[in-house]
Design a protein around this motif. Structure first.
Motif, PDB file in Angstrom:
ATOM      1  N   ASP A   1       0.814  -1.214   0.000  1.00 40.79           N
ATOM      2  CA  ASP A   1       0.000   0.000   0.000  1.00 40.79           C
ATOM      3  C   ASP A   1       0.857   1.278   0.000  1.00 40.79           C
ATOM      4  N   PRO A   2       1.894   1.386   0.866  1.00 41.20           N
ATOM      5  CA  PRO A   2       2.718   2.606   0.829  1.00 41.20           C
ATOM      6  C   PRO A   2       3.450   2.799  -0.506  1.00 41.20           C
ATOM      7  N   ALA A   3       3.910   1.716  -1.118  1.00 40.35           N
ATOM      8  CA  ALA A   3       4.609   1.831  -2.404  1.00 40.35           C
ATOM      9  C   ALA A   3       3.637   2.263  -3.498  1.00 40.35           C
ATOM     10  N   ARG A   4       2.435   1.727  -3.474  1.00 44.29           N
ATOM     11  CA  ARG A   4       1.415   2.120  -4.450  1.00 44.29           C
ATOM     12  C   ARG A   4       1.052   3.597  -4.269  1.00 44.29           C
ATOM     13  N   ARG A   5       0.889   4.013  -3.007  1.00 48.54           N
ATOM     14  CA  ARG A   5       0.571   5.431  -2.746  1.00 48.54           C
ATOM     15  C   ARG A   5       1.697   6.346  -3.214  1.00 48.54           C
ATOM     16  N   ALA A   6       2.945   5.887  -3.093  1.00 50.57           N
ATOM     17  CA  ALA A   6       4.085   6.694  -3.538  1.00 50.57           C
ATOM     18  C   ALA A   6       4.032   6.920  -5.050  1.00 50.57           C
ATOM     19  N   VAL A   7       3.714   5.875  -5.810  1.00 45.83           N
ATOM     20  CA  VAL A   7       3.621   6.010  -7.274  1.00 45.83           C
ATOM     21  C   VAL A   7       2.421   6.881  -7.641  1.00 45.83           C
TER      22      VAL A   7
ATOM     23  N   THR B   1       3.097  15.004 -10.815  1.00 41.23           N
ATOM     24  CA  THR B   1       3.423  15.212 -12.230  1.00 41.23           C
ATOM     25  C   THR B   1       2.350  16.054 -12.906  1.00 41.23           C
ATOM     26  N   MET B   2       1.107  15.690 -12.686  1.00 40.58           N
ATOM     27  CA  MET B   2       0.009  16.437 -13.310  1.00 40.58           C
ATOM     28  C   MET B   2      -0.103  17.845 -12.733  1.00 40.58           C
ATOM     29  N   ASN B   3       0.120  17.984 -11.427  1.00 36.31           N
ATOM     30  CA  ASN B   3       0.093  19.318 -10.816  1.00 36.31           C
ATOM     31  C   ASN B   3       1.190  20.217 -11.365  1.00 36.31           C
ATOM     32  N   ALA B   4       2.322  19.608 -11.733  1.00 35.38           N
ATOM     33  CA  ALA B   4       3.445  20.384 -12.277  1.00 35.38           C
ATOM     34  C   ALA B   4       3.258  20.692 -13.755  1.00 35.38           C
ATOM     35  N   GLY B   5       2.204  20.151 -14.365  1.00 34.83           N
ATOM     36  CA  GLY B   5       1.950  20.412 -15.778  1.00 34.83           C
ATOM     37  C   GLY B   5       2.814  19.589 -16.711  1.00 34.83           C
ATOM     38  N   ARG B   6       3.397  18.523 -16.199  1.00 39.71           N
ATOM     39  CA  ARG B   6       4.231  17.661 -17.034  1.00 39.71           C
ATOM     40  C   ARG B   6       3.371  16.641 -17.763  1.00 39.71           C
TER      41      ARG B   6
ATOM     42  N   ALA C   1       8.483  11.308 -14.304  1.00 39.40           N
ATOM     43  CA  ALA C   1       9.943  11.179 -14.273  1.00 39.40           C
ATOM     44  C   ALA C   1      10.397  10.722 -12.890  1.00 39.40           C
ATOM     45  N   THR C   2      11.649  10.342 -12.790  1.00 36.23           N
ATOM     46  CA  THR C   2      12.175   9.797 -11.539  1.00 36.23           C
ATOM     47  C   THR C   2      12.232  10.827 -10.420  1.00 36.23           C
ATOM     48  N   ASP C   3      12.419  12.116 -10.741  1.00 37.31           N
ATOM     49  CA  ASP C   3      12.499  13.099  -9.669  1.00 37.31           C
ATOM     50  C   ASP C   3      11.192  13.172  -8.884  1.00 37.31           C
ATOM     51  N   LEU C   4      10.053  13.128  -9.584  1.00 37.32           N
ATOM     52  CA  LEU C   4       8.778  13.170  -8.885  1.00 37.32           C
ATOM     53  C   LEU C   4       8.427  11.809  -8.281  1.00 37.32           C
ATOM     54  N   LEU C   5       8.962  10.735  -8.834  1.00 39.77           N
ATOM     55  CA  LEU C   5       8.798   9.425  -8.205  1.00 39.77           C
ATOM     56  C   LEU C   5       9.536   9.421  -6.862  1.00 39.77           C
ATOM     57  N   LEU C   6      10.714  10.018  -6.824  1.00 43.32           N
ATOM     58  CA  LEU C   6      11.483  10.145  -5.588  1.00 43.32           C
ATOM     59  C   LEU C   6      10.728  11.003  -4.567  1.00 43.32           C
ATOM     60  N   LEU C   7      10.168  12.129  -4.995  1.00 45.83           N
ATOM     61  CA  LEU C   7       9.412  12.992  -4.083  1.00 45.83           C
ATOM     62  C   LEU C   7       8.157  12.277  -3.583  1.00 45.83           C
ATOM     63  N   GLY C   8       7.465  11.567  -4.470  1.00 42.49           N
ATOM     64  CA  GLY C   8       6.293  10.796  -4.054  1.00 42.49           C
ATOM     65  C   GLY C   8       6.656   9.748  -3.010  1.00 42.49           C
ATOM     66  N   LEU C   9       7.798   9.097  -3.199  1.00 45.52           N
ATOM     67  CA  LEU C   9       8.273   8.107  -2.233  1.00 45.52           C
ATOM     68  C   LEU C   9       8.556   8.759  -0.886  1.00 45.52           C
ATOM     69  N   ALA C  10       9.220   9.907  -0.901  1.00 43.74           N
ATOM     70  CA  ALA C  10       9.540  10.606   0.349  1.00 43.74           C
ATOM     71  C   ALA C  10       8.273  11.057   1.073  1.00 43.74           C
ATOM     72  N   GLU C  11       7.253  11.472   0.321  1.00 41.94           N
ATOM     73  CA  GLU C  11       6.011  11.938   0.934  1.00 41.94           C
ATOM     74  C   GLU C  11       5.175  10.799   1.496  1.00 41.94           C
ATOM     75  N   GLU C  12       5.133   9.680   0.799  1.00 42.47           N
ATOM     76  CA  GLU C  12       4.217   8.599   1.169  1.00 42.47           C
ATOM     77  C   GLU C  12       4.860   7.443   1.924  1.00 42.47           C
TER      78      GLU C  12
ATOM     79  N   PRO D   1      13.193  21.782  -3.119  1.00 45.95           N
ATOM     80  CA  PRO D   1      13.993  22.806  -3.809  1.00 45.95           C
ATOM     81  C   PRO D   1      14.865  22.256  -4.943  1.00 45.95           C
ATOM     82  N   HIS D   2      15.081  20.951  -4.970  1.00 47.88           N
ATOM     83  CA  HIS D   2      15.938  20.331  -5.978  1.00 47.88           C
ATOM     84  C   HIS D   2      15.139  19.663  -7.097  1.00 47.88           C
ATOM     85  N   ILE D   3      13.808  19.811  -7.044  1.00 51.93           N
ATOM     86  CA  ILE D   3      12.923  19.168  -8.010  1.00 51.93           C
ATOM     87  C   ILE D   3      11.974  20.216  -8.573  1.00 51.93           C
ATOM     88  N   ASP D   4      11.810  20.217  -9.890  1.00 53.45           N
ATOM     89  CA  ASP D   4      10.889  21.158 -10.526  1.00 53.45           C
ATOM     90  C   ASP D   4       9.467  20.640 -10.373  1.00 53.45           C
TER      91      ASP D   4
END
Length: 175
Positions: free
Chosen positions: A7-13, A20-25, A29-40, A54-57
């Motif tokens: 469940d936590p891994a699924r929530r991270a993805v 990604t959609m909020n950023a208009g992409r 990409a892996t940067d937002l996958l990393l941020l999703g993992l850190a958040e969830e 600050p290191h991710i667009d």
């Protein structure tokens, strides 16, 4: 593909897809996958999401709306309620184009960029459930995807993260 994810891994993805959609992409990409993992799925030695941002667009929506007094997170909470329901999301491989993997949910369909797809493939490589640690393994397995650089910039000890994730390290042998 999500059937093996905890469940936590699924929530991270899923969170990565929303980011990604909020950023208009147009692709995940892996940067937002990393941020999703850190958040969830916080784990020892993984930087706090606030240290990673600050290191991710992630787009400029938050800053621009904050300048006129609008809290974009409050707007998203009110208008996007229920988007994080796991039953509404799918991670699927194309039957026609085998290397194409897409994340689909209530906000739309996102193809995974090559490095994000590779991170998911590495996480799925071993039998058993895909955990947050396995996603981290996938992100750190490919130095070209930039995840290790983002983590270093955010102050993380990447060697310790490799240990926490259980990633095997090839030792140099002497002759």
């Amino acid at each position: 593909m999500f059937d093996r994810f905890t469940d936590p891994a699924r929530r991270a993805v899923m969170r990565a897809g929303i980011l990604t959609m909020n950023a208009g992409r147009t692709s995940l990409a892996t940067d937002l996958l990393l941020l999703g993992l850190a958040e969830e799925h916080p784990m020892p030695h993984l930087p706090d999401p606030a240290a990673l941002r600050p290191h991710i667009d992630t787009g400029r929506t938050r800053e621009l709306l904050a300048a006129i007094g609008i809290d974009v997170e409050e707007v998203r909470r009110r208008t996007r309620h229920g988007l994080d329901d796991p039953r509404l999301w799918r991670l699927e491989r194309s039957r026609v184009a085998f290397l194409r993997v897409t994340l689909s949910g209530p906000m739309g369909v996102l193809p995974l960029q090559m490095h994000a797809r590779k991170a998911i493939e590495v996480a799925l490589w071993k039998p058993g459930p895909v955990t947050g640690e396995r996603l981290l393994w996938g992100l750190l397995a490919d130095a070209a995807n930039g995840s290790a650089a983002i983590l270093r910039e955010a102050g993380a000890d990447v060697r310790e993260l490799v240990r926490v994730a259980g990633i095997p390290v090839r030792r140099a042998t002497s002759k």
